[in-house]
Structures are given as C-alpha cells and as structure tokens.
Design an enzyme around this catalytic site. Sequence first.
Site, PDB file in Angstrom:
ATOM      1  N   GLY A  10       0.820  -1.202   0.000  1.00  0.00           N
ATOM      2  CA  GLY A  10       0.000   0.000   0.000  1.00  0.00           C
ATOM      3  C   GLY A  10       0.853   1.249   0.000  1.00  0.00           C
ATOM      4  O   GLY A  10       2.085   1.195  -0.133  1.00  0.00           O
ATOM      5  N   ASP A  44      -1.557 -13.457   6.058  1.00  0.00           N
ATOM      6  CA  ASP A  44      -2.907 -13.072   6.434  1.00  0.00           C
ATOM      7  C   ASP A  44      -2.871 -12.677   7.904  1.00  0.00           C
ATOM      8  O   ASP A  44      -2.735 -13.517   8.787  1.00  0.00           O
ATOM      9  CB  ASP A  44      -3.862 -14.246   6.212  1.00  0.00           C
ATOM     10  CG  ASP A  44      -5.292 -13.942   6.650  1.00  0.00           C
ATOM     11  OD1 ASP A  44      -5.551 -12.794   7.080  1.00  0.00           O
ATOM     12  OD2 ASP A  44      -6.142 -14.848   6.563  1.00  0.00           O
ATOM     13  N   ALA A  68      -5.055  -2.144   6.527  1.00  0.00           N
ATOM     14  CA  ALA A  68      -6.350  -1.712   7.061  1.00  0.00           C
ATOM     15  C   ALA A  68      -7.403  -1.786   5.967  1.00  0.00           C
ATOM     16  O   ALA A  68      -7.089  -1.822   4.779  1.00  0.00           O
ATOM     17  CB  ALA A  68      -6.274  -0.280   7.597  1.00  0.00           C
ATOM     18  N   THR A  70      -9.882   0.509   4.311  1.00  0.00           N
ATOM     19  CA  THR A  70      -9.912   1.972   4.267  1.00  0.00           C
ATOM     20  C   THR A  70     -11.002   2.562   3.372  1.00  0.00           C
ATOM     21  O   THR A  70     -11.080   3.784   3.240  1.00  0.00           O
ATOM     22  CB  THR A  70      -8.553   2.522   3.785  1.00  0.00           C
ATOM     23  OG1 THR A  70      -8.256   1.971   2.489  1.00  0.00           O
ATOM     24  CG2 THR A  70      -7.448   2.153   4.767  1.00  0.00           C
ATOM     25  N   THR A 109      -6.327   6.677  12.548  1.00  0.00           N
ATOM     26  CA  THR A 109      -6.898   7.670  11.645  1.00  0.00           C
ATOM     27  C   THR A 109      -7.612   8.816  12.364  1.00  0.00           C
ATOM     28  O   THR A 109      -8.079   8.657  13.501  1.00  0.00           O
ATOM     29  CB  THR A 109      -7.919   6.979  10.707  1.00  0.00           C
ATOM     30  OG1 THR A 109      -8.608   7.950   9.911  1.00  0.00           O
ATOM     31  CG2 THR A 109      -8.970   6.211  11.503  1.00  0.00           C
ATOM     32  N   ASP A 110      -7.715   9.947  11.684  1.00  0.00           N
ATOM     33  CA  ASP A 110      -8.497  11.077  12.196  1.00  0.00           C
ATOM     34  C   ASP A 110      -9.984  10.762  12.234  1.00  0.00           C
ATOM     35  O   ASP A 110     -10.755  11.477  12.870  1.00  0.00           O
ATOM     36  CB  ASP A 110      -8.239  12.326  11.352  1.00  0.00           C
ATOM     37  CG  ASP A 110      -8.659  12.165   9.897  1.00  0.00           C
ATOM     38  OD1 ASP A 110      -8.502  11.048   9.350  1.00  0.00           O
ATOM     39  OD2 ASP A 110      -9.132  13.136   9.286  1.00  0.00           O
ATOM     40  N   TYR A 134     -16.009   2.656   9.547  1.00  0.00           N
ATOM     41  CA  TYR A 134     -14.550   2.735   9.434  1.00  0.00           C
ATOM     42  C   TYR A 134     -13.929   3.331  10.694  1.00  0.00           C
ATOM     43  O   TYR A 134     -13.037   2.740  11.306  1.00  0.00           O
ATOM     44  CB  TYR A 134     -14.168   3.569   8.208  1.00  0.00           C
ATOM     45  CG  TYR A 134     -12.702   3.921   8.138  1.00  0.00           C
ATOM     46  CD1 TYR A 134     -11.741   2.933   7.962  1.00  0.00           C
ATOM     47  CD2 TYR A 134     -12.274   5.248   8.248  1.00  0.00           C
ATOM     48  CE1 TYR A 134     -10.385   3.249   7.912  1.00  0.00           C
ATOM     49  CE2 TYR A 134     -10.933   5.580   8.196  1.00  0.00           C
ATOM     50  CZ  TYR A 134      -9.998   4.575   8.022  1.00  0.00           C
ATOM     51  OH  TYR A 134      -8.654   4.899   7.989  1.00  0.00           O
ATOM     52  N   LYS A 138     -11.652   1.356  13.623  1.00  0.00           N
ATOM     53  CA  LYS A 138     -10.267   1.793  13.879  1.00  0.00           C
ATOM     54  C   LYS A 138     -10.081   2.157  15.348  1.00  0.00           C
ATOM     55  O   LYS A 138      -9.044   1.859  15.952  1.00  0.00           O
ATOM     56  CB  LYS A 138      -9.906   2.975  12.981  1.00  0.00           C
ATOM     57  CG  LYS A 138      -9.769   2.625  11.503  1.00  0.00           C
ATOM     58  CD  LYS A 138      -8.608   1.666  11.221  1.00  0.00           C
ATOM     59  CE  LYS A 138      -7.276   2.355  11.309  1.00  0.00           C
ATOM     60  NZ  LYS A 138      -6.161   1.443  10.943  1.00  0.00           N
ATOM     61  N   TRP A 159      -5.665  12.050   5.710  1.00  0.00           N
ATOM     62  CA  TRP A 159      -5.575  12.506   4.319  1.00  0.00           C
ATOM     63  C   TRP A 159      -4.270  12.017   3.658  1.00  0.00           C
ATOM     64  O   TRP A 159      -3.528  12.789   3.057  1.00  0.00           O
ATOM     65  CB  TRP A 159      -5.650  14.027   4.251  1.00  0.00           C
ATOM     66  CG  TRP A 159      -6.928  14.649   4.736  1.00  0.00           C
ATOM     67  CD1 TRP A 159      -7.842  14.114   5.617  1.00  0.00           C
ATOM     68  CD2 TRP A 159      -7.443  15.934   4.384  1.00  0.00           C
ATOM     69  NE1 TRP A 159      -8.873  14.981   5.825  1.00  0.00           N
ATOM     70  CE2 TRP A 159      -8.665  16.116   5.091  1.00  0.00           C
ATOM     71  CE3 TRP A 159      -6.985  16.963   3.571  1.00  0.00           C
ATOM     72  CZ2 TRP A 159      -9.432  17.274   4.973  1.00  0.00           C
ATOM     73  CZ3 TRP A 159      -7.750  18.117   3.469  1.00  0.00           C
ATOM     74  CH2 TRP A 159      -8.960  18.268   4.144  1.00  0.00           C
TER      75      TRP A 159
END
Length: 301
Positions: A10, A44, A68, A70, A109-110, A134, A138, A159
Amino acid sequence: MNILVTGANGQLGNEMRIISKDTDDTYTFTDVVEAEGVETVLLDITDAEAVRSIVREKGIRCIVNCAAYTNVDKAETDEALCHTLNAEAPKILALAMKEANGLLVQISTDYVFGGDPYNTPCREDQKGTPTGVYGKTKLEGERNVQEAGCDYVIIRTAWLYSEFGKNFVKTMLGLTASKPQLNVVFDQVGTPTYAYDLARAIQTVLADYAGENPENGYSKRGIYHFSNEGVCSWYDFTKKIAELAGNTECDIRPCHSDEFPSPVKRPAYSVLDKTKIKQVFGVEVPYWTDSLKVCMNRMFN
C-alpha cells in the site's frame, strides 16, 4: 532489529520499503497479495497462528501495521470484513508482540473523531466520536492494542497520499487536467499527509525503541498524532495540486459536502495536534505544501 511491515504494497508500506534502505535493520515486508517488482511475503494478519509463526521464524522485534480496510463508504455495507481487519487483526498483532516482548506500531486515523463539532486541533487524549463503521472499527482496534499488554505506539494520521497506489492527489491530477470545471468540498477541513513523511516519523520511533531496549515496558508507549503541518480544505488541496501541475484550464469551484451524498458523515474538522510526537520523539514535521511539491516532483520524474 528485525522488523515486520504489514500492508507493504500500500501507500505507507511502499514508503516504508524506501525508508528501510537507509537503516541497518532487517525488514520483512508482508501483504495478502504479491506486487510486481518487489519482494513480498504473503501473510494473512487475521490468522493468529500464521502471525505468531512468522514472528518466531524471523525473530521479529517490531511490527509496523500498515494494513487496514480503508474504503470509508463501502465499510457501511461491509462491516464484518472491516471489523476483522481494523479491530481484530491489530489485536492479533499486539498479542504476537506481547509474546515476543516487542513493539507494535499501529496506524490509525483522524476518523476516530468527527461526531462532535471541533474548531481546535484534536489532541491524543480527546474522546473518540467516530461517525461511521470505518472510524468505529479503527477506534476499537486502538483499544484492542492497548488492552493486549504489549509495547505499542499508535499513530493517528489523516488525508494520506503518496506516489504509490490510488489517492486524492492522483485523482485530482487527472480530473483537473481533463475537466473544464470541477466542484470540490470546502466544508471539510484537515491536513494532508505525505506517506513518506509518516514513514520517516515511524523510523524515528523504531530507532528510539531500539536505543531504549526496554525490559520493563517502553517508556514512550502511547497514542500520537502525525500529519503534515498546516490546515486546508479539500478545495484548497485541489487548488494547490492543480497549481503545481500547471493545470490552469480547469475552473475549480468550492461546494458543500451535501452536494456529494455519502452513507457516512465525514469529519468537518479533523486537524490533528502534533505537539506530543514532536516533543517526545523530536520529529520534524514539514508543511503540507512543501511535502506535496516533493511528492509531485517524484511522480513526474
């Protein structure tokens, strides 16, 4: 140290590949699929025994979890898989690190914020108020890591973009080069994050952990925030992308979020306060437009 990176194909995982070349550490890069041109160990992370096995086999001291689910909109109808990847898998990785007496760097994440109105940068100890599957999964993943009992550093970011994979910068480059007019939301405010800068911050954490060599627990375990410096809306972000690319023919106009119906209410203001990571680890954080220039130069060259 022997370090394992999940989700290595990623955006952040690929930047970790680049960063790893500047260290003496031994990295194992894993993902669920192979990618052309790079070595990838198939793993995995929802398989607890597979995770424990590779940790033992490779003598892993640290795991950096870049994997993740996303897709924010799709998560609303794919809750089971989203929960497995974002909440359950981090617990599996954390328990493996507890067994190995190692460190888990968990990327969050935000989107753990957003349910309450904010107008000042979000701090690490601020209550999580996610608005969708999401963000909820998280946040649960964060709590599972904390409760597992291993040494951990949770880094919330926002972002994210890079020269790898699909992201907002690449999408806007294409749209502003091909469309005469483009409407972009101006009522969602945050800060872009160049994945390479985040990878460098992670490297700083890993080096610090190696230097401390803790026997009674890592003294700097905890939650930290990292994005680039500054504040902008998605509209401002798009304007700067087009400007740097020389895409001057497209008329970019601001619009409201409700003009783009979505199953999820996204955070209206999710600027992250980065004071803690700067003070604790001495991390230097570039301004968002400076990092965008670097990334786009790498794309074009």
